[in-house]
Design a protein around this motif. Structure first.
Motif, PDB file in Angstrom:
ATOM      1  N   LEU A  91      -8.704   7.646  10.138  1.00 47.96           N
ATOM      2  CA  LEU A  91      -8.040   6.557   9.417  1.00 47.96           C
ATOM      3  C   LEU A  91      -8.763   5.239   9.647  1.00 47.96           C
ATOM      4  O   LEU A  91      -9.001   4.852  10.798  1.00 47.96           O
ATOM      5  CB  LEU A  91      -6.579   6.402   9.883  1.00 47.96           C
ATOM      6  N   ILE A 123      -8.335   1.143   8.945  1.00 46.58           N
ATOM      7  CA  ILE A 123      -7.298   0.148   8.658  1.00 46.58           C
ATOM      8  C   ILE A 123      -7.996  -1.179   8.389  1.00 46.58           C
ATOM      9  O   ILE A 123      -8.654  -1.736   9.279  1.00 46.58           O
ATOM     10  CB  ILE A 123      -6.322  -0.024   9.843  1.00 46.58           C
ATOM     11  N   TYR A 137      -7.533  -5.091   7.498  1.00 51.09           N
ATOM     12  CA  TYR A 137      -6.500  -6.129   7.489  1.00 51.09           C
ATOM     13  C   TYR A 137      -7.105  -7.494   7.788  1.00 51.09           C
ATOM     14  O   TYR A 137      -8.167  -7.597   8.407  1.00 51.09           O
ATOM     15  CB  TYR A 137      -5.384  -5.796   8.482  1.00 51.09           C
ATOM     16  N   LEU A 176      -6.086   2.717   4.967  1.00 45.59           N
ATOM     17  CA  LEU A 176      -4.930   1.835   4.792  1.00 45.59           C
ATOM     18  C   LEU A 176      -5.485   0.445   4.538  1.00 45.59           C
ATOM     19  O   LEU A 176      -5.996  -0.205   5.449  1.00 45.59           O
ATOM     20  CB  LEU A 176      -4.038   1.850   6.042  1.00 45.59           C
ATOM     21  N   ASP A 177      -5.403  -0.005   3.305  1.00 50.52           N
ATOM     22  CA  ASP A 177      -6.020  -1.267   2.893  1.00 50.52           C
ATOM     23  C   ASP A 177      -4.953  -2.353   2.790  1.00 50.52           C
ATOM     24  O   ASP A 177      -4.162  -2.375   1.861  1.00 50.52           O
ATOM     25  CB  ASP A 177      -6.720  -1.072   1.547  1.00 50.52           C
ATOM     26  N   ARG A 178      -4.936  -3.252   3.770  1.00 52.33           N
ATOM     27  CA  ARG A 178      -4.025  -4.396   3.756  1.00 52.33           C
ATOM     28  C   ARG A 178      -4.829  -5.695   3.656  1.00 52.33           C
ATOM     29  O   ARG A 178      -4.378  -6.743   4.114  1.00 52.33           O
ATOM     30  CB  ARG A 178      -3.140  -4.382   5.007  1.00 52.33           C
ATOM     31  N   ILE A 232      -4.617   5.107   0.598  1.00 47.86           N
ATOM     32  CA  ILE A 232      -3.165   4.904   0.657  1.00 47.86           C
ATOM     33  C   ILE A 232      -2.805   3.744  -0.282  1.00 47.86           C
ATOM     34  O   ILE A 232      -3.398   2.670  -0.210  1.00 47.86           O
ATOM     35  CB  ILE A 232      -2.724   4.605   2.103  1.00 47.86           C
ATOM     36  N   ASN A 233      -1.845   3.989  -1.168  1.00 45.64           N
ATOM     37  CA  ASN A 233      -1.487   3.012  -2.203  1.00 45.64           C
ATOM     38  C   ASN A 233      -2.725   2.525  -2.969  1.00 45.64           C
ATOM     39  O   ASN A 233      -3.112   1.354  -2.904  1.00 45.64           O
ATOM     40  CB  ASN A 233      -0.746   1.809  -1.612  1.00 45.64           C
ATOM     41  N   ASP A 280       2.474   5.627  -1.978  1.00 41.82           N
ATOM     42  CA  ASP A 280       2.713   6.248  -0.679  1.00 41.82           C
ATOM     43  C   ASP A 280       3.799   5.513   0.093  1.00 41.82           C
ATOM     44  O   ASP A 280       4.582   6.141   0.812  1.00 41.82           O
ATOM     45  CB  ASP A 280       1.426   6.242   0.155  1.00 41.82           C
ATOM     46  N   TYR A 281       3.806   4.201  -0.038  1.00 41.72           N
ATOM     47  CA  TYR A 281       4.844   3.422   0.649  1.00 41.72           C
ATOM     48  C   TYR A 281       5.121   2.148  -0.125  1.00 41.72           C
ATOM     49  O   TYR A 281       4.278   1.634  -0.864  1.00 41.72           O
ATOM     50  CB  TYR A 281       4.449   3.113   2.092  1.00 41.72           C
ATOM     51  N   GLN A 330       3.009  -4.262  -0.313  1.00 47.84           N
ATOM     52  CA  GLN A 330       2.468  -4.666   0.994  1.00 47.84           C
ATOM     53  C   GLN A 330       3.615  -5.161   1.862  1.00 47.84           C
ATOM     54  O   GLN A 330       3.986  -6.327   1.825  1.00 47.84           O
ATOM     55  CB  GLN A 330       1.390  -5.747   0.842  1.00 47.84           C
ATOM     56  N   MET A 365       3.161   8.177   8.311  1.00 42.85           N
ATOM     57  CA  MET A 365       1.768   8.024   7.912  1.00 42.85           C
ATOM     58  C   MET A 365       0.874   8.995   8.690  1.00 42.85           C
ATOM     59  O   MET A 365      -0.077   9.564   8.131  1.00 42.85           O
ATOM     60  CB  MET A 365       1.301   6.580   8.108  1.00 42.85           C
TER      61      MET A 365
END
Length: 299
Positions: free
Chosen positions: A6, A8, A10, A59-61, A84-85, A244-245, A267, A292
């Motif tokens: 994974l 991440i 951010y 997971l792209d924030r 993801i999303n 996904d969320y 988000q 997740m």
């Protein structure tokens, strides 16, 4: 080539505690993680382009806040990485004006609403006093974008002038002018809920729309207070959005009607309640991370 389970991405400083929890949980179950931040984003892009780095999931924030991150999901979606999303699904859900129409077509219970075009598109105020009387005063003025958690929302508007001023201040935004929904009370709490969809599981919480304070809901309370509709509404939103969320806001009125208020926020603010008074309960964040983990470990 290095492989990680994974990645991440951010940028927000307040995401750090959430990201730390993700890493701790994943690594405790032998899944590898990789952090992408502003100080290494360009190096990561170079490594991906040269096929020296691969992720099973992302997971792209970050890319919605910082354009320098955009190449990362673009490269990874061609490399059998689970995004993801993914962006193409997010953009279909974040416009509240468009979602309003789609939800009406799918028979969701929504506040009475007038949708106004962006001021730049049509400066005329295509709503009158008779329209306002039909939805009641005070009413809600809500931008079509960027209103998650109440940002940019006027909650007690009473005049046409307030509507036009909002349109002038954000001339590229469509606006929703909505009936103000008054929730009932359950055990002294406002029956206003923020419900999370987390990788095929519904996690409901109380969320006071006036104070922005969360509190948890037990399974027993869902049954005893006949709140099962929170689960059904959120599952239906997930079927439509295919995300996904996300989180959504739902209000319950005295006549036991469940109104969908803030449709889909992709988000979610995941600051921890143990560290921030208006944060998400820690057990909810842990459940989100657990869901997740199951998703990523199944890839």
């Amino acid at each position: 080539m290095e492989h990680f389970d994974l990645a991440i991405a951010y940028t927000w400083e307040y995401d750090k505690d959430f990201v730390d929890m993700i890493e701790d949980y994943f690594q405790s179950y032998w899944l590898t993680t990789y952090l992408i931040k502003p100080d290494n984003v360009h190096d990561v892009i170079n490594l991906l382009q040269n096929k020296k780095l691969h992720f099973n999931a992302l997971l792209d924030r970050a890319s919605d806040e910082d354009v320098s991150f955009i190449p990362i999901p673009q490269i990874l979606k061609r490399r059998k990485c689970y995004i993801i999303n993914p962006h193409h699904r997010v953009i279909q859900t974040v416009d509240k004006a468009s979602m309003h129409q789609k939800l009406l077509e799918n028979n969701f219970k929504l506040p009475k609403t007038y949708i106004l075009p962006a001021f730049k598109q049509d400066f005329r105020l295509l709503i009158n006093e008779e329209d306002l009387n039909s939805i009641g005063k005070p009413f809600i003025i809500k931008p079509s974008y960027y209103s998650g958690g109440g940002e940019g929302v006027i909650k007690n508007a009473t005049s046409l002038e307030e509507i036009q001023n909002s349109r002038i201040q954000s001339p590229h935004e469509k606006f929703l002018v909505q009936e103000k929904i008054i929730p009932k009370k359950i055990n002294g709490k406002r029956a206003w809920f923020r419900v999370f969809w987390a990788f095929d599981q519904v996690i409901p919480t109380y969320w006071n729309d006036q104070t922005h304070i969360y509190s948890t809901i037990s399974k027993k309370e869902i049954v005893d207070k006949s709140l099962q509709q929170l689960l059904r509404i959120t599952k239906r939103l997930a079927q439509i959005s295919k995300l996904d969320y996300f989180s959504t806001e739902i209000a319950l009125t005295e006549d036991h009607k469940f109104y969908l208020i803030d449709y889909i926020n992709d988000q979610c603010d995941m600051r921890l309640k143990s560290l921030h008074n208006d944060g998400v309960p820690d057990k909810v964040v842990r459940k989100f991370i657990e869901r997740m983990y199951y998703k990523v470990s199944s890839l």
